[in-house]
Scaffold this motif. Sequence first.
Motif, short mmCIF file in Angstrom:
data_model
loop_
_atom_site.label_atom_id
_atom_site.label_comp_id
_atom_site.label_asym_id
_atom_site.label_seq_id
_atom_site.Cartn_x
_atom_site.Cartn_y
_atom_site.Cartn_z
N GLN A 1 0.83 -1.20 0.00
CA GLN A 1 0.00 0.00 0.00
C GLN A 1 0.87 1.25 0.00
O GLN A 1 0.79 2.05 -0.94
CB GLN A 1 -0.94 0.00 1.21
N PRO A 2 1.71 1.40 1.04
CA PRO A 2 2.56 2.61 0.99
C PRO A 2 3.49 2.62 -0.22
O PRO A 2 3.75 3.68 -0.82
CB PRO A 2 3.33 2.56 2.31
N ARG B 1 6.33 10.82 3.19
CA ARG B 1 5.39 10.36 4.25
C ARG B 1 5.12 8.86 4.11
O ARG B 1 5.24 8.09 5.05
CB ARG B 1 4.09 11.14 4.13
N ASP B 2 4.81 8.46 2.87
CA ASP B 2 4.42 7.08 2.68
C ASP B 2 5.61 6.15 2.85
O ASP B 2 5.47 5.01 3.31
CB ASP B 2 3.81 6.89 1.29
N ASP C 1 5.79 5.42 6.38
CA ASP C 1 4.75 4.46 6.74
C ASP C 1 5.21 3.04 6.45
O ASP C 1 5.07 2.14 7.30
CB ASP C 1 3.48 4.73 5.95
N ASP D 1 -7.39 3.30 0.84
CA ASP D 1 -6.16 3.88 1.38
C ASP D 1 -5.98 5.30 0.82
O ASP D 1 -5.86 5.50 -0.39
CB ASP D 1 -4.97 2.98 0.97
N ARG E 1 -3.59 7.22 0.97
CA ARG E 1 -2.30 7.50 0.34
C ARG E 1 -2.36 7.12 -1.12
O ARG E 1 -1.93 7.84 -2.02
CB ARG E 1 -1.19 6.69 1.05
N VAL E 2 -2.97 5.98 -1.38
CA VAL E 2 -3.06 5.53 -2.77
C VAL E 2 -3.98 6.47 -3.55
O VAL E 2 -3.70 6.83 -4.68
CB VAL E 2 -3.58 4.09 -2.80
N LYS F 1 -0.42 -4.02 -7.21
CA LYS F 1 0.33 -2.90 -6.64
C LYS F 1 1.73 -3.38 -6.30
O LYS F 1 1.85 -4.54 -5.85
CB LYS F 1 -0.35 -2.42 -5.35
#
Lengths: 988, 206
Positions: free
Chosen positions: A777-778, A812-813, A816, B14, B16-17, B105
Amino acid sequence: MTVFSKAWRYGLAVISCGLALSLAIRLDSPSSCFFLAIMMSNLYGGKGPGVLSVLLSSLAFDYFFFPPKYHFWIQPSLYPRFAAFLVPAALIVVVVEAKRRAGEARREVDAKYRQVSEDALAQAQKSEARLRLIIDSIPVPAWSSRADGSADFINQRWLDYTGLPLEDALGWGWKIVCHPDDLDRTMEYWRSVLASHEDPELEARLRRFDGIYRRFLFRVSPLRDESGNVVQWYGTCIDIEDRKRAEEALRASEHQLRLMVDSIPALVTTMTPAGDTEAVNERLVAYTGQTPGELKNWTEKLHPEDRAGIADRWRRSVETGDPYETDERVRRADGVYRWFHVQGLPMRDAEGHIVRWYLLWTDIEDRKRTEEALRSREQQLRLMVDSIPALISIRTATGEIETVNRQCLDYTGMTVDQLKNWPETVHPDDREDAIAQWKDAIENGNPLNNEVRLRRTDGVYRWFQARALPLRDTEGGIIRWHTLYVDIEDRKRAEEALRASELNFRLIVDSIPGLLCTNTAAGEIELVNKTLLNYTGKPLGELKNWCVIVHPGDLPAVMSLWSRSVATGHPFSAEVRVCRADGSYRWFQCRGFPSRDVDGRIVRWYNLLTDVEDRRNAEEALRASEYHLRLMTETIPALVWRTTPDGEIDYVNRRVLQYAGKRLEDFGNNGWLQLLHPDDVDPTFRKWQQSTRTGEPHQVTYRLRRADGEYRWFDVRGEPLRDSEGRVAEWYGICIDVEDRKRTEEVLRSTQERLSVASQIATVGELSASIAHEVNQPLTAVVSNGNACLRWLSAQPPNLGKAMEAAERIVRDGKDAGEVVRRIRALFKRAAHEEVPLDLNDVIVEVLSLVRSETEKRRVTIETELAPDLPPVTGDRVQLQQLILNLLLNGIEAMDPVTDRPRRLFIRSGRNSEDMVLVQVQDSGVGLKDPDGVFDAFFTTKENGMGMGLAICRSVVQAHNGRLWAASSDGYGATFCFTLPLQLSAVS
Amino acid sequence: MTSDNPIVFVVDDDYRVREALSSLIASVGLHVTAYGSAAEFLAAEKPDAPACLVLDLQLPGASGLDLQRELANGSGPPIIFITGHGDIPSSVRAMKAGAIEFLPKPFGDEDLLKAIDAAIALDRTARQERAELAELRRHYALLTPREREVLPFVVAGLANKQTAGELGTSEITIGVHRGQIMRKMGAGSLAELVRMADRLRIAPAK
């Protein structure tokens, strides 16, 4: 007769005329023939027939002989001839008639004469016969004799009486019937009579024809001629036998009467019509002791009290002639007055004048007394009848109530008249029976005996026994009934109570779980209870010989004991085996007690046989059990000890002695403490003291020195044995050698740790996808931001602002992502066990973040209810994370097959008690079939699971002094719970 | 609002995504709207323009596949799936249900943008076809019942006489009907009418 005779006579005339005609025709001489006929007719028939014959002859002449012949008219020429005939004929008639008449007259005179002479003769004969008949029929034998005395006539009576024939009796023959004793006297008398010519009387006996002599009175009277000489003696004998006898009887009767009068037990006097004493009987004389003369003044003999009244009454009777009757007291010769009943009756002559008074004095003293006694007795009886506590009634022969006693009236509260309708007093249930029984009794005369309920005056019914007996007259007819009703209410109740009591006893006897029998004094069985019959299955008859039901092996001993008891009378007690109905033997305790009569003799033995088979078995078992227990105590591979309530050791098993190499005495006075490892002495002693003080079970682990000096770990447990009041009676304890276990545990722990690591690695594999997602995800954000940044920069003109933003997001990510990696690393880090204070909620949240992608993937909703102020626990973070992770994953996987309901995972944390934290993980999955078995190692429901997960979880929890369990949730799913102790500081 | 400016929808839980993808897609000049969940997307009002949907496979609540199933009924935009840890069964299911692309991803920006271009082009064509068909339907709705009855015979190529025989009416009437039909449907020729009928799924009479 005269008609006949007349017809005959005229007929003669006709016939003779007819004959004459026939002759005349033949002879042709009519005149002579007819003359003859006329003469005949006249002669024998009389005048009438004569005239008839003349007439007939004339007609015959006219008809047959005179011309014209055969006609009734005569030629006148012949008239002379006819006249010639008629005249002679008439003459003949006249002559013959005259002749006939003369003859008849003569005959008549002759007859008359003859008649007179015959009558005279008959008269004489008749007179003589009558005389003879008289003589013969006078009821007195009579006779006549010549002057010399010899009998020349004896009447029939005499002959009938004596039975002598006349010839024998005549002359002097009569002497034969004279009684021999009287013969001389008779002859003498006869001679005197002949000599004196007087006519005295004589009594003499004559023999009757049947030989009986009867007395006769002889009387003779002489028949004298003109010169006065006796020609004939006539005598009669008058039977005086009966008169004589009557006289004798009268004499005897009078004598007897006199005797009777003198001897009857009563006083008799006769009185003159004036009322004076005339004669008295002997008894009166004897009674009064006074002469008849002195008794003239009989009233003086009376009791002074009665005297005046009696004299008065007597005078009145004498005056009026009424019968006299009184009771009066008369003085006896000895001066004692006795009661007499006096009856006086007057005797009257034909004119009704009183001739004499007869007085009869009957002694009624005794009767008076009897009457008195009777009266008093009747009174007593009446009193008795009225006072006996029973209902008495007297009834007529038909059952009607006549009289009743007072009790009857008092009980029923009715009068005698009301009682006539006695069935009303009977209880309605008994009434019909009572009436029927009465009817039966009355009809058959049977005594009645039944029981009925009678109503009391207050309406209460009580039981009575009724008895009725008939009183019969001499012919056996029933005069009346005497009935007696006895109140048996109490007896009935008592009987019922007795019956109930007896039934109770019988029930008790039959229901007590023992065999009962009674024996005679000689030892023979008399009665047994049902239990005994059921047990032996034999009838009482067979049990008489009780030897058959006793086990043959016990028989001799029992027999000798029994016979000794019977002989001495001592109670009997023995244990015997008794044969049951199915043939098996059971042990019985038999006790027998003699029952004695007042003299101390044994009447009966009462025996009770109690089944002790089970007790015996139990005793045996107990003995065996005790033996085994002791054996066990001595042989179990543990140290066993016992102390007094205050902790003083008083028993140890052999193993203790062997282990320590000491004696029992060495353990006393806390000597056992010296065997402990020096480091364990204090805590152990403290705990022991606390246990003995509070009675709490004692549990401790310490090291104990063996005989060879080596210390070994022992797990020690002590339990108090309490008495019924709850006080500690003894302490029992056991020391188990756990040295080997301790070592094994050490090994186990290290193995477990290694296993835990292996499990961690397995979990890593399982979570790899999730972890990848967490990291991806990050990373995706970083890459995309990076690309975006490049594009913004390479754009014409470059959009620096956007590029800057993207670059910031990249930083930032990236951080994470670093954090994620760090957490994962921490989770799977292999680190030594480290206990630190932890907030369980933190641990839960951390783990949840790890499984989030997993739950999303599997469409599982996670709900949490975490107590906000949860106190910290002490533990190893990694291990607890692992624990929670495992539980969550388990729950998630359990919900995989679920499609028909939400997949929901619910996590809750909170305080369970003062010092515990509880965490629950609840799923809505398939649930658990065996909530306890899931914690076993190698238990798994997954296709490629190792089955170690939950086993490790449990060991982790236990390592943290917590508890882990599972339960099926309500409806569906399962709940896993674990508790962990709070950190000590948090508790306080 | 009808516009030819294509729009890209991004649905990912999410943030962020969402931010990164919004920025990336915007950088190539496309309109972007991002949503945190399927529900949010469905609830939002969307412009009438060619579009495509960049959809995360795993979403809280209704998943990406659920949303795809939901949109398949109507005239939803083409879908490009993105996933953190795509497994094969999910990707197969997504592609079978008509997804344009399935991107694990993290993915390269070219892959994504290319897929978005293709998807928008596809959507544009689809939209046009949908519009034409709607126009045809509108015309067809003008026909009287009798004309609708006659239409199959006309497109079957039958002469008016034959059609009149079949329907039991006069040839002239049929001719009038045919003229009306051609006029109302806006068909220049019989062939055009036949095409129209085919698109309207009206089978010629046999």
